[in-house]
Design a protein around this motif. Structure first.
Motif, PDB file in Angstrom:
ATOM      1  N   ILE A  92       0.846  -1.196   0.000  1.00 43.52           N
ATOM      2  CA  ILE A  92       0.000   0.000   0.000  1.00 43.52           C
ATOM      3  C   ILE A  92       0.878   1.241   0.000  1.00 43.52           C
ATOM      4  O   ILE A  92       1.749   1.398   0.860  1.00 43.52           O
ATOM      5  CB  ILE A  92      -0.960  -0.011   1.204  1.00 43.52           C
ATOM      6  N   ARG A  94       0.772   5.446  -0.034  1.00 45.83           N
ATOM      7  CA  ARG A  94      -0.134   6.547   0.321  1.00 45.83           C
ATOM      8  C   ARG A  94       0.527   7.893   0.066  1.00 45.83           C
ATOM      9  O   ARG A  94       1.698   8.087   0.423  1.00 45.83           O
ATOM     10  CB  ARG A  94      -0.497   6.488   1.808  1.00 45.83           C
ATOM     11  N   SER A 100      -7.400   3.290   6.729  1.00 46.02           N
ATOM     12  CA  SER A 100      -6.841   2.644   7.919  1.00 46.02           C
ATOM     13  C   SER A 100      -5.665   3.439   8.487  1.00 46.02           C
ATOM     14  O   SER A 100      -5.376   3.344   9.679  1.00 46.02           O
ATOM     15  CB  SER A 100      -6.419   1.202   7.616  1.00 46.02           C
ATOM     16  N   PHE A 101      -4.977   4.229   7.645  1.00 47.48           N
ATOM     17  CA  PHE A 101      -3.875   5.065   8.164  1.00 47.48           C
ATOM     18  C   PHE A 101      -4.428   6.106   9.136  1.00 47.48           C
ATOM     19  O   PHE A 101      -3.918   6.274  10.256  1.00 47.48           O
ATOM     20  CB  PHE A 101      -3.144   5.754   6.994  1.00 47.48           C
ATOM     21  N   ASP A 175      -4.279   6.983  -2.261  1.00 49.62           N
ATOM     22  CA  ASP A 175      -3.523   5.779  -1.904  1.00 49.62           C
ATOM     23  C   ASP A 175      -3.948   4.642  -2.814  1.00 49.62           C
ATOM     24  O   ASP A 175      -4.914   4.777  -3.571  1.00 49.62           O
ATOM     25  CB  ASP A 175      -3.708   5.414  -0.410  1.00 49.62           C
ATOM     26  N   PHE A 176      -3.217   3.547  -2.776  1.00 51.88           N
ATOM     27  CA  PHE A 176      -3.573   2.381  -3.593  1.00 51.88           C
ATOM     28  C   PHE A 176      -2.852   1.147  -3.088  1.00 51.88           C
ATOM     29  O   PHE A 176      -1.873   1.244  -2.350  1.00 51.88           O
ATOM     30  CB  PHE A 176      -3.264   2.611  -5.087  1.00 51.88           C
ATOM     31  N   LYS A 177      -3.367   0.007  -3.526  1.00 52.94           N
ATOM     32  CA  LYS A 177      -2.823  -1.299  -3.133  1.00 52.94           C
ATOM     33  C   LYS A 177      -2.307  -2.008  -4.381  1.00 52.94           C
ATOM     34  O   LYS A 177      -2.990  -2.032  -5.413  1.00 52.94           O
ATOM     35  CB  LYS A 177      -3.935  -2.111  -2.484  1.00 52.94           C
ATOM     36  N   THR A 198      -9.202  -0.670  -5.858  1.00 49.38           N
ATOM     37  CA  THR A 198      -7.912  -0.825  -5.162  1.00 49.38           C
ATOM     38  C   THR A 198      -7.163   0.501  -4.976  1.00 49.38           C
ATOM     39  O   THR A 198      -6.019   0.484  -4.513  1.00 49.38           O
ATOM     40  CB  THR A 198      -7.006  -1.805  -5.929  1.00 49.38           C
TER      41      THR A 198
HETATM   42  P1  TMP Z   1      -6.779   1.142   3.791  1.00 48.05           P
HETATM   43  O1  TMP Z   1      -6.687   2.609   4.093  1.00 48.05           O
HETATM   44  O2  TMP Z   1      -8.100   0.542   4.162  1.00 48.05           O
HETATM   45  O3  TMP Z   1      -5.620   0.395   4.380  1.00 48.05           O
HETATM   46  O4  TMP Z   1      -6.668   0.986   2.201  1.00 48.05           O
HETATM   47  C1  TMP Z   1      -5.556   1.482   1.517  1.00 48.05           C
HETATM   48  C2  TMP Z   1      -5.749   1.270   0.026  1.00 48.05           C
HETATM   49  O5  TMP Z   1      -5.759  -0.102  -0.315  1.00 48.05           O
HETATM   50  C3  TMP Z   1      -7.062   1.836  -0.519  1.00 48.05           C
HETATM   51  O6  TMP Z   1      -6.783   2.510  -1.745  1.00 48.05           O
HETATM   52  C4  TMP Z   1      -7.922   0.646  -0.775  1.00 48.05           C
HETATM   53  C5  TMP Z   1      -6.941  -0.477  -1.005  1.00 48.05           C
HETATM   54  N1  TMP Z   1      -7.384  -1.744  -0.460  1.00 48.05           N
HETATM   55  C6  TMP Z   1      -7.505  -2.840  -1.286  1.00 48.05           C
HETATM   56  O7  TMP Z   1      -7.266  -2.747  -2.500  1.00 48.05           O
HETATM   57  N2  TMP Z   1      -7.908  -4.029  -0.746  1.00 48.05           N
HETATM   58  C7  TMP Z   1      -8.169  -4.180   0.572  1.00 48.05           C
HETATM   59  O8  TMP Z   1      -8.532  -5.276   0.996  1.00 48.05           O
HETATM   60  C8  TMP Z   1      -8.032  -3.028   1.431  1.00 48.05           C
HETATM   61  C9  TMP Z   1      -8.327  -3.139   2.884  1.00 48.05           C
HETATM   62  C10 TMP Z   1      -7.638  -1.844   0.878  1.00 48.05           C
END
Ligand code: TMP
Length: 235
Positions: A92, A94, A100-101, A175-177, A198
């Motif tokens: 991830i 950001r 979640s951050f 942000d992105f994953k 994502t």
């Molecule tokens: P978060 O702030 O919930 O940790 O998410 C950070 C980024 O990751 C956000 O752009 C959404 C993406 N994400 C996913 O692609 N899959 C997931 O299971 C989660 C929780 C977040």
């Protein structure tokens, strides 16, 4: 490319074998989940949008020198990609505090960072994808030190490319994953998807959310947000 037996069904995609042992076909679904599958729903048209958006962005990244799994778009929802074994790390990146951050560190959403952050989660649904650091990932042998270094470098490069691209279409990339995989010949490539599922996308002017947070947080106009992002990305 011929679609053969289903190899895997995930929360948002199915994966099928092909006659080529180095390639699989991914098929994007309209199913949406959040909070590790606790919340379930459908976002009509999402599969086709995420397929086309992902393929567009993967090709952009390839042009900028980032190796990806992309091979060929077959149809609205289906794409041929290189068969990989997924490194069980969710990466991830950001640029702005959110999600979640913000929750974990007790800060508001919308703080623009001086430099991007990176974090890893262990990709394991049974454990709820727990956060881990580099030494934890090495202890668990989820990747080698060289792979972790390469994943970090590629992730920041991807952020540079995508941030600039989205700025041009009036979107802040919050942000992105990312997920990475290893091909049959051992090459590390970007895999999975890059889509409103994502990434967090905020309109640069209005700060309106144009991503899956509309579904996660019951904000309404989910389909409209996905369609708007496809329009901005693909033109
Ligand atoms: P978060 O702030 O919930 O940790 O998410 C950070 C980024 O990751 C956000 O752009 C959404 C993406 N994400 C996913 O692609 N899959 C997931 O299971 C989660 C929780 C977040």
């Amino acid at each position: 490319m011929e679609k053969r037996e289903q190899l895997y069904e995930g929360k948002a995609k199915k994966v099928f074998a092909t006659e080529n042992p180095d390639c699989v076909i991914v098929s994007y679904k309209d199913d949406a989940t959040a909070f590790n599958g606790l919340k379930k729903g459908t976002i009509t048209g999402k599969g086709a949008i995420n397929n086309r958006v992902t393929n567009y962005l993967m090709q952009l990244l390839e042009k900028e020198g980032v190796p990806t799994h992309f091979v060929e778009e077959l149809s609205d929802r289906e794409t041929v990609v290189k068969k990989v074994s997924i490194v069980p790390l969710e990466v991830i990146v950001r640029n702005i505090s959110a999600g979640s951050f913000a929750k974990r560190y007790g800060v508001e959403e919308g703080i623009v960072f001086d430099a991007p952050t990176i974090e890893f989660s262990y990709k394991n649904d049974d454990l709820g994808d727990p956060l881990l650091n580099t030494s934890h990932a090495l202890a668990l042998k989820l990747a080698t030190p060289a792979e972790i270094d390469a994943i970090k470098a590629m992730s920041f490069k991807i952020n540079d490319v995508l941030k600039a691209f989205f700025k041009n279409v009036g979107v802040d990339l919050v942000d992105f994953k990312l997920e990475f995989g290893k091909t049959n010949d051992g090459k590390l490539v970007l895999a999975d998807e890059i889509s409103p599922d994502t990434c967090r996308f905020w309109d640069s002017k209005t700060h309106e959310k144009l991503d899956k947070d509309r579904f996660r947080r019951d904000l309404g106009n989910v389909e409209d947000a996905y369609a708007e992002m496809m329009k901005r990305i693909l033109g």
